[in-house]
Motif scaffolding. Structure first.
Motif, PDB file in Angstrom:
ATOM      1  N   ALA A   8       0.853  -1.203   0.000  1.00  8.78           N
ATOM      2  CA  ALA A   8       0.000   0.000   0.000  1.00  8.78           C
ATOM      3  C   ALA A   8       0.882   1.245   0.000  1.00  8.78           C
ATOM      4  O   ALA A   8       2.004   1.204  -0.491  1.00  8.78           O
ATOM      5  CB  ALA A   8      -0.954  -0.036   1.195  1.00  8.78           C
ATOM      6  N   CYS A   9       0.364   2.329   0.621  1.00  7.91           N
ATOM      7  CA  CYS A   9       1.059   3.624   0.506  1.00  7.91           C
ATOM      8  C   CYS A   9       2.494   3.575   1.009  1.00  7.91           C
ATOM      9  O   CYS A   9       3.361   4.277   0.482  1.00  7.91           O
ATOM     10  CB  CYS A   9       0.283   4.723   1.224  1.00  7.91           C
ATOM     11  SG  CYS A   9      -1.098   4.215   2.227  1.00  7.91           S
ATOM     12  N   CYS A  10       2.783   2.766   2.042  1.00  4.12           N
ATOM     13  CA  CYS A  10       4.163   2.677   2.544  1.00  4.12           C
ATOM     14  C   CYS A  10       5.119   2.231   1.443  1.00  4.12           C
ATOM     15  O   CYS A  10       6.297   2.594   1.451  1.00  4.12           O
ATOM     16  CB  CYS A  10       4.232   1.680   3.700  1.00  4.12           C
ATOM     17  SG  CYS A  10       3.805   2.394   5.293  1.00  4.12           S
TER      18      CYS A  10
ATOM     19  N   THR B 271      -0.629  -1.943   4.192  1.00  3.73           N
ATOM     20  CA  THR B 271      -1.731  -2.589   4.903  1.00  3.73           C
ATOM     21  C   THR B 271      -1.784  -4.072   4.555  1.00  3.73           C
ATOM     22  O   THR B 271      -1.774  -4.429   3.377  1.00  3.73           O
ATOM     23  CB  THR B 271      -3.059  -1.930   4.471  1.00  3.73           C
ATOM     24  OG1 THR B 271      -2.866  -0.518   4.421  1.00  3.73           O
ATOM     25  CG2 THR B 271      -4.183  -2.268   5.414  1.00  3.73           C
TER      26      THR B 271
ATOM     27  N   GLY C 157       5.924   0.513   8.788  1.00  2.00           N
ATOM     28  CA  GLY C 157       4.720   1.317   8.972  1.00  2.00           C
ATOM     29  C   GLY C 157       3.727   0.730   9.961  1.00  2.00           C
ATOM     30  O   GLY C 157       3.796  -0.435  10.353  1.00  2.00           O
ATOM     31  N   ALA C 158       2.796   1.596  10.363  1.00  2.00           N
ATOM     32  CA  ALA C 158       1.812   1.232  11.386  1.00  2.00           C
ATOM     33  C   ALA C 158       0.924   0.076  10.932  1.00  2.00           C
ATOM     34  O   ALA C 158       0.558  -0.793  11.731  1.00  2.00           O
ATOM     35  CB  ALA C 158       0.965   2.453  11.716  1.00  2.00           C
TER      36      ALA C 158
ATOM     37  N   PRO D 162      -4.353   2.502  10.922  1.00  2.00           N
ATOM     38  CA  PRO D 162      -5.690   3.110  10.985  1.00  2.00           C
ATOM     39  C   PRO D 162      -6.806   2.121  10.644  1.00  2.00           C
ATOM     40  O   PRO D 162      -7.975   2.419  10.845  1.00  2.00           O
ATOM     41  CB  PRO D 162      -5.619   4.242   9.961  1.00  2.00           C
ATOM     42  CG  PRO D 162      -4.404   4.008   9.142  1.00  2.00           C
ATOM     43  CD  PRO D 162      -3.489   3.120   9.911  1.00  2.00           C
ATOM     44  N   PHE D 163      -6.443   0.951  10.116  1.00  2.00           N
ATOM     45  CA  PHE D 163      -7.467  -0.040   9.718  1.00  2.00           C
ATOM     46  C   PHE D 163      -7.557  -1.203  10.702  1.00  2.00           C
ATOM     47  O   PHE D 163      -8.107  -2.253  10.381  1.00  2.00           O
ATOM     48  CB  PHE D 163      -7.147  -0.578   8.321  1.00  2.00           C
ATOM     49  CG  PHE D 163      -6.849   0.511   7.329  1.00  2.00           C
ATOM     50  CD1 PHE D 163      -7.842   1.360   6.885  1.00  2.00           C
ATOM     51  CD2 PHE D 163      -5.556   0.699   6.861  1.00  2.00           C
ATOM     52  CE1 PHE D 163      -7.563   2.379   5.985  1.00  2.00           C
ATOM     53  CE2 PHE D 163      -5.264   1.719   5.969  1.00  2.00           C
ATOM     54  CZ  PHE D 163      -6.273   2.559   5.525  1.00  2.00           C
TER      55      PHE D 163
ATOM     56  N   GLY E 148       5.651   4.606  11.920  1.00  2.00           N
ATOM     57  CA  GLY E 148       5.320   5.745  11.057  1.00  2.00           C
ATOM     58  C   GLY E 148       4.153   5.444  10.155  1.00  2.00           C
ATOM     59  O   GLY E 148       3.796   4.284   9.943  1.00  2.00           O
ATOM     60  N   CYS E 149       3.531   6.510   9.643  1.00  2.00           N
ATOM     61  CA  CYS E 149       2.392   6.344   8.746  1.00  2.00           C
ATOM     62  C   CYS E 149       2.404   7.448   7.703  1.00  2.00           C
ATOM     63  O   CYS E 149       1.711   8.434   7.865  1.00  2.00           O
ATOM     64  CB  CYS E 149       1.079   6.352   9.532  1.00  2.00           C
ATOM     65  SG  CYS E 149      -0.395   6.212   8.486  1.00  2.00           S
ATOM     66  N   PRO E 150       3.167   7.332   6.647  1.00  2.00           N
ATOM     67  CA  PRO E 150       4.152   6.278   6.403  1.00  2.00           C
ATOM     68  C   PRO E 150       5.503   6.662   6.994  1.00  2.00           C
ATOM     69  O   PRO E 150       5.769   7.846   7.202  1.00  2.00           O
ATOM     70  CB  PRO E 150       4.244   6.280   4.872  1.00  2.00           C
ATOM     71  CG  PRO E 150       4.038   7.714   4.501  1.00  2.00           C
ATOM     72  CD  PRO E 150       3.070   8.274   5.515  1.00  2.00           C
TER      73      PRO E 150
HETATM   74  S1  SF4 Z   1       0.956   2.878   7.676  1.00  2.00           S
HETATM   75 FE1  SF4 Z   1      -0.069   4.667   6.779  1.00  2.00          FE
HETATM   76  S2  SF4 Z   1       1.083   5.054   4.914  1.00  2.00           S
HETATM   77 FE2  SF4 Z   1       1.605   2.965   5.547  1.00  2.00          FE
HETATM   78  S3  SF4 Z   1       0.166   1.640   4.445  1.00  2.00           S
HETATM   79 FE3  SF4 Z   1      -0.753   2.134   6.419  1.00  2.00          FE
HETATM   80  S4  SF4 Z   1      -2.062   3.926   6.027  1.00  2.00           S
HETATM   81 FE4  SF4 Z   1      -0.622   3.741   4.305  1.00  2.00          FE
END
Ligand code: SF4
Length: 234
Positions: A53-55, A92, A118-119, A126-127, A149-151
């Motif tokens: 994902a975004c990371c 994620t 990442g988190a 967050p999920f 971190g996020c990210p």
């Molecule tokens: S930690 Fe944040 S940036 Fe990384 S995948 Fe999850 S939501 Fe995206």
């Protein structure tokens, strides 16, 4: 330690006979080999091309020339798990992806390492409460380094990679699991089954016991309800 012919001997020095002075004596193989073994591995950790994902976008940035991963011998991202030393779980982790991630992990040869980036990868992020997301990849495969971190920024990922190098420095050829027979840490991880929900095959006994307990409780409640219904109304 001085040679017999040496002129700068000081009192208490061990005098080495001349016929032995041009030799190297090894008293502990592991102590000699470990620095060489670890130095060569720590400077050639090849990560797998793998993002969730975004990371993963930050991981891709880290591989750009600006951050010069070649300094660490890590610039060679491999497109196959069979040539990779490091899985960076970047993003994620959905239930749908877990069987694939575990399969890729099993296909990596030892020595192999996992970095949770990442988190989301470390704890669901967050999920966390989402119906389709697992709360940490470490529930399924062993993780060596967590990067918060996020990210996480590229600098944070590089810091995690340096932490991995420091971990490799602490390993000894005498104790690493991949040279030891029957070490459970080097075994394959059973690939979880994805059905209506994700089933970790290592948890089957616990799941069966919990299901039996729930069935017993349900049967007892039904029997009690039937008894109450059969009692004549007073
Ligand atoms: S930690 Fe944040 S940036 Fe990384 S995948 Fe999850 S939501 Fe995206």
């Amino acid at each position: 330690m001085t040679s017999q012919a040496g002129s700068g001997a000081i009192p208490g020095d061990v005098v080495v006979p001349d016929e032995l002075s041009n030799n190297v004596f090894i008293t502990n193989i592991a102590k000699l080999l470990d620095p060489v073994y670890n130095w060569s591995r720590r400077n050639s950790v090849w990560p797998m091309v793998f993002g969730l994902a975004c990371c993963a976008i930050e991981m891709i940035c880290t591989a750009s020339s600006r951050y010069d991963l070649a300094r660490f011998g890590m610039e060679v991202f491999r497109a196959t798990p069979r040539q990779s030393d490091l899985m960076i779980v970047s993003g994620t982790v959905t239930k749908k992806m877990v069987p694939t991630i575990v399969r890729l992990y099993n296909q990596m040869p030892e020595p192999r390492y996992v970095l949770s980036m990442g988190a989301c990868a470390s704890g669901g992020g967050p999920f966390k409460e989402g119906y389709n997301v697992v709360d940490g990849i470490d529930k399924f495969i062993p993780v060596d380094v967590y990067v918060p971190g996020c990210p996480p920024t590229p600098q944070a990922l590089i810091n995690g990679l340096i932490a991995l190098q420091e971990k490799i420095d602490q390993q000894s050829i005498a104790t690493v699991p991949w040279y030891r027979k029957n070490d459970p840490t080097a075994e394959m991880v059973p690939v979880p089954v994805l059905g209506p929900d994700l089933v970790d095959l290592r948890q089957v006994d616990i799941i069966k016991a919990e299901a039996a307990k729930a069935a017993e409780a349900k049967a007892a409640a039904e029997a009690q309800a039937a008894e109450q219904a059969a009692e004549p109304a007073s």
